[in-house]
Every structure is written in C-alpha cells, then in structure tokens.
Design a protein around this motif. Structure first.
Motif, PDB file in Angstrom:
ATOM      1  N   PRO A 180       0.829  -1.213   0.000  1.00  0.00           N
ATOM      2  CA  PRO A 180       0.000   0.000   0.000  1.00  0.00           C
ATOM      3  C   PRO A 180       0.867   1.268   0.000  1.00  0.00           C
ATOM      4  O   PRO A 180       1.956   1.283   0.571  1.00  0.00           O
ATOM      5  N   ASP A 181       0.376   2.314  -0.678  1.00  0.00           N
ATOM      6  CA  ASP A 181       1.085   3.592  -0.641  1.00  0.00           C
ATOM      7  C   ASP A 181       0.765   4.305   0.674  1.00  0.00           C
ATOM      8  O   ASP A 181       0.098   3.753   1.549  1.00  0.00           O
ATOM      9  N   ARG A 182       1.196   5.566   0.806  1.00  0.00           N
ATOM     10  CA  ARG A 182       0.984   6.271   2.078  1.00  0.00           C
ATOM     11  C   ARG A 182      -0.485   6.542   2.362  1.00  0.00           C
ATOM     12  O   ARG A 182      -0.856   6.818   3.501  1.00  0.00           O
ATOM     13  N   ASP A 183      -1.337   6.427   1.344  1.00  0.00           N
ATOM     14  CA  ASP A 183      -2.776   6.576   1.539  1.00  0.00           C
ATOM     15  C   ASP A 183      -3.474   5.225   1.724  1.00  0.00           C
ATOM     16  O   ASP A 183      -4.698   5.168   1.776  1.00  0.00           O
ATOM     17  N   GLY A 184      -2.695   4.146   1.774  1.00  0.00           N
ATOM     18  CA  GLY A 184      -3.244   2.808   1.978  1.00  0.00           C
ATOM     19  C   GLY A 184      -3.780   2.143   0.727  1.00  0.00           C
ATOM     20  O   GLY A 184      -4.406   1.091   0.794  1.00  0.00           O
ATOM     21  N   ARG A 185      -3.518   2.721  -0.450  1.00  0.00           N
ATOM     22  CA  ARG A 185      -4.041   2.167  -1.701  1.00  0.00           C
ATOM     23  C   ARG A 185      -3.113   1.093  -2.270  1.00  0.00           C
ATOM     24  O   ARG A 185      -1.905   1.276  -2.309  1.00  0.00           O
ATOM     25  N   THR A 186      -3.714   0.007  -2.719  1.00  0.00           N
ATOM     26  CA  THR A 186      -2.953  -1.002  -3.463  1.00  0.00           C
ATOM     27  C   THR A 186      -3.362  -0.996  -4.930  1.00  0.00           C
ATOM     28  O   THR A 186      -2.625  -1.460  -5.772  1.00  0.00           O
TER      29      THR A 186
END
Length: 167
Positions: free
Chosen positions: A146-152
C-alpha cells in the motif's frame, strides 16, 4: 554477401509468410489466448503510425516503462517500425531513477505499463524531462504494498493531473 536484415525485416517476412500462425500465447483474464502474426503486425503498425503522428523521427528514443508482456513486445516492434530506438526501463525502478534515465536518453514518448508506472512520470518533485506523450497500456494498476494513503489499486484518473487524457 546478403544485405543485413533488421528485426523489422525478419518480422515482416514471418508475418507475410504465416499471417494466421499463432505467434505468442498470453494469459488475459485468466484465459490463455493466442495472437497471430497478422494480429501483432496490425497492432504494431497502428501504434507505429501513432508514434509518427505525434512527431517521432528516425533515431528518436522511446522508453518502455513496463515488465515483459505482449504489450511490451507490441510497443517495441512499433517503435522499431517507426524508426525509433527503444529504451527499456525496469518497472521496479523508483521515480528518481526513471527521471534520470529519461533525461539522459532524451526520450519524448514513454509507454507505461499502468497507472503505477505513470505516477512515476508525473510526480511534481522530479527534475524536468522532455516527455511529451505517455501511452498508458492499462487503466488500472496494482501495487505490491500500500502507498501512504493505503491504496494497493490505482486507476489512471487518480494519477493524471486535473483529469487530463494526454500529457
């Protein structure tokens, strides 16, 4: 002594001799599908025309920021058909490394595998490159972490500034 032949010459000869023969098989949507020489030739020729239409000149560099795939092969052949030079870039590279390669080679056009790779090209804190056109090969990308926004998962409209359709 026979005249040297290019990769494009060899491909064209094979496509002319065996247009209906399966050239490659790839898994799409969980199903194995064959692609013939004729299919690949048509796609690569259309992409080559598109590259020429946006100003590619013989000897110009075009980057491919993607892993090995049928689209990578189609893009490579299109670049060669249009007289360009392919600059492969590993998709595992970080944005700063990608920017350095693009600035060094002078590529103005980049084929990017998906929005995750496009994101590396449009990050505002990177040094300026000469990129004029980005061809995104898929509208949805997946991250390993996940990125820093929690998106995969990342869609193209999340990456393009102001919802642009072309950069």
């Amino acid at each position: 002594m026979p005249e040297p032949r290019s990769v494009v010459d060899v491909f064209e000869e094979a496509a002319t001799r065996r247009p209906g023969k399966a050239m490659l098989r790839a898994r799409r949507g969980g199903v194995w599908r064959s692609e013939t020489f004729a299919d690949w030739r048509i796609c690569s020729e259309l992409w080559a025309r598109g590259l020429i239409a946006v100003g590619l000149k013989p000897g110009d560099r075009v980057a491919i920021l993607a892993g090995t795939s049928p689209d990578w092969l189609r893009a490579d052949m299109a670049i060669l058909m249009a007289g360009g030079v392919t600059v492969p870039i590993y998709p595992s590279m970080v944005a700063a490394e990608v920017a350095w390669i693009l600035a060094d080679c002078g590529a103005r056009i980049v084929f990017a595998a998906d929005p995750v790779q496009v994101e590396k090209l449009v990050t505002p804190d990177l040094p300026q490159t000469a990129i004029e056109h980005i061809v995104c090969l898929a509208t949805l990308g997946h991250r390993d972490r996940p990125d820093r926004d929690g998106r995969t998962r990342l869609s193209l409209h999340e990456v393009l500034p102001g919802g642009a359709t072309e950069l």
